[in-house]
Enzyme design. Structure first.
Site, PDB file in Angstrom:
ATOM      1  N   ASN A  77       0.864  -1.186   0.000  1.00 16.44           N
ATOM      2  CA  ASN A  77       0.000   0.000   0.000  1.00 16.44           C
ATOM      3  C   ASN A  77       0.900   1.236   0.000  1.00 16.44           C
ATOM      4  OD1 ASN A  77       0.182   1.388   2.693  1.00 16.44           O
ATOM      5  ND2 ASN A  77      -0.400  -0.634   3.442  1.00 16.44           N
TER       6      ASN A  77
ATOM      7  N   ARG B  32       0.319 -11.684   2.971  1.00 17.44           N
ATOM      8  CA  ARG B  32      -0.549 -11.690   4.156  1.00 17.44           C
ATOM      9  C   ARG B  32      -1.329 -12.991   4.320  1.00 17.44           C
ATOM     10  NH1 ARG B  32      -3.366  -6.464   6.364  1.00 17.44           N
ATOM     11  NH2 ARG B  32      -3.207  -7.875   8.122  1.00 17.44           N
TER      12      ARG B  32
ATOM     13  N   ARG C 280      -8.754  -4.234  -2.346  1.00 17.90           N
ATOM     14  CA  ARG C 280      -8.606  -5.464  -1.573  1.00 17.90           C
ATOM     15  C   ARG C 280      -9.836  -6.372  -1.618  1.00 17.90           C
ATOM     16  NH1 ARG C 280      -4.079  -5.072   1.889  1.00 17.90           N
ATOM     17  NH2 ARG C 280      -2.725  -3.548   0.916  1.00 17.90           N
TER      18      ARG C 280
ATOM     19  N   HIS D 247      -7.923   0.363   2.376  1.00 17.54           N
ATOM     20  CA  HIS D 247      -8.783  -0.152   3.442  1.00 17.54           C
ATOM     21  C   HIS D 247      -9.696   0.978   3.916  1.00 17.54           C
ATOM     22  CE1 HIS D 247      -6.345  -3.915   4.932  1.00 17.54           C
ATOM     23  NE2 HIS D 247      -7.185  -4.215   3.975  1.00 17.54           N
TER      24      HIS D 247
ATOM     25  N   ASP E  95     -10.555   2.107   6.809  1.00 15.07           N
ATOM     26  CA  ASP E  95     -10.235   2.987   7.935  1.00 15.07           C
ATOM     27  C   ASP E  95      -9.222   4.080   7.618  1.00 15.07           C
ATOM     28  OD1 ASP E  95      -8.139   1.241   7.727  1.00 15.07           O
ATOM     29  OD2 ASP E  95      -8.646   0.108   9.529  1.00 15.07           O
TER      30      ASP E  95
ATOM     31  N   CYS F 288      -6.915  -0.624  12.807  1.00 19.74           N
ATOM     32  CA  CYS F 288      -6.315  -1.818  12.181  1.00 19.74           C
ATOM     33  C   CYS F 288      -5.844  -2.823  13.225  1.00 19.74           C
ATOM     34  CB  CYS F 288      -5.113  -1.442  11.332  1.00 19.74           C
ATOM     35  SG  CYS F 288      -5.324  -0.013  10.315  1.00 19.74           S
TER      36      CYS F 288
HETATM   37  N1  ARG Z   1       0.469  -3.309   5.412  1.00 22.34           N
HETATM   38  C1  ARG Z   1      -0.866  -3.721   5.669  1.00 22.34           C
HETATM   39  C2  ARG Z   1      -1.597  -3.969   4.369  1.00 22.34           C
HETATM   40  O1  ARG Z   1      -1.350  -3.270   3.425  1.00 22.34           O
HETATM   41  C3  ARG Z   1      -1.549  -2.702   6.533  1.00 22.34           C
HETATM   42  C4  ARG Z   1      -2.945  -3.073   6.932  1.00 22.34           C
HETATM   43  C5  ARG Z   1      -3.557  -2.086   7.850  1.00 22.34           C
HETATM   44  N2  ARG Z   1      -4.930  -2.374   8.122  1.00 22.34           N
HETATM   45  C6  ARG Z   1      -5.950  -1.527   7.967  1.00 22.34           C
HETATM   46  N3  ARG Z   1      -7.159  -1.955   8.349  1.00 22.34           N
HETATM   47  N4  ARG Z   1      -5.809  -0.359   7.409  1.00 22.34           N
HETATM   48  O2  ARG Z   1      -2.382  -4.865   4.259  1.00 22.34           O
END
Ligand code: ARG
Length: 271
Positions: A24, A91, A138, A168, A170, A262
């Site tokens: 991201n 992930r 995502r 995301h 949030d 998160c």
């Molecule tokens: N590096 C993680 C990703 O890109 C960060 C996730 C953070 N989570 C969130 N709900 N914003 O997946």
């Protein structure tokens, strides 16, 4: 109506150091201080405990740096857990460890078909009689059809993301209560914003500065908002709505594109 959080699941950042991947635009490959990260996380745990929230803990597994972001792991409804299917292979290894935790704690696991990906509360949010889904980076439209079948009494609302920074929910979307949602005007395409404006009585824009300060990455319980340190103008907006703020510093986690929300998988609410 004011919802109060009863129980959350958090992941102890035992190995939160540098990343060798970028998935991201907020991510940085160097300069994470693991000791500082652990301290910041412990402080957040204490804040929750002081608010009367039960904090359940899963330990981070080595080699899975983003495992600390527990909210992305699932969508919880009652005693059921819809397990995430992460888009990026970096992930995907997190899921079996969380699945195990949920099973061992009495949750019923529900899974999406293999070809659909979604990232828990990172991509979805229940709000009144609706389920908002952030489409784009995502998760994708076919997931919505599946969700609509799974939740026949709830309207699944698609919000189409406009830029990868809002991968995301949030980052640019913060539901405060059943009347109010803060949003970043850069986050969703105009049609989706229009849709939201028609649904949400108090639809309040965040400035670019507030967005970049991760204001939306907050947690609300009762009349208290736990929010990223700084962002005074956001604090003022909350105060005007009768909300008290607790500021916490999660600067190390921001280097991976994460923050308070998160790190917090809400397991149970108290109405
Ligand atoms: N590096 C993680 C990703 O890109 C960060 C996730 C953070 N989570 C969130 N709900 N914003 O997946």
């Amino acid at each position: 109506m004011q919802s109060v959080i009863k129980r959350v699941l958090m992941c102890r950042p035992l190995y939160f150091s540098s990343f060798d991947y970028i998935i991201n635009p907020w991510m940085q490959t160097a300069s994470i201080n693991p000791k500082k990260a652990l301290k910041q996380w412990e402080n957040l745990v204490q804040v929750y405990k002081d608010l009367g929230i039960t904090v359940e803990i899963i330990n981070q597994v080595k080699g899975l740096p983003d495992m600390v972001f527990s909210t992305d792991q699932s969508l919880i409804f009652g005693n059921n857990v819809l397990l995430s299917r992460f888009r990026y292979k970096e992930r995907q290894g997190e899921t079996p460890f969380y699945a195990e935790w949920y099973k061992n704690h009495g949750f019923e696991i529900v899974q999406l078909p293999q070809e659909l990906y979604f990232e828990g509360n990172g991509t979805m949010h229940f709000w009144n009689d609706k389920l908002f889904v952030a489409i784009g980076y995502r998760t994708d439209v076919p997931v919505c059809r599946y969700l609509q079948k799974l939740f026949p009494d709830i309207e699944v609302v698609q919000l189409h993301t406009r830029a990868p920074a809002f991968y995301h929910f949030d980052i640019g979307f913060f539901p405060l209560d059943d009347q109010t949602i803060f949003f970043s005007p850069d986050a969703y395409i105009p049609e989706s914003q229009k849709l939201l404006k028609n649904i949400v009585p108090n639809f309040i824009p965040l400035t670019r500065k507030e967005t970049e300060g991760f204001s939306a990455n907050s947690i609300v319980t009762g009349k208290t908002v736990v929010r990223q340190k700084g962002n005074p103008t956001f604090g003022n907006k909350l105060a005007a709505l009768g909300y008290e703020s607790i500021e916490v510093d999660l600067s190390e986690f921001k280097k991976s594109g994460g923050g308070i929300n998160c790190l917090t998988n809400i397991l149970e609410m108290r109405e």
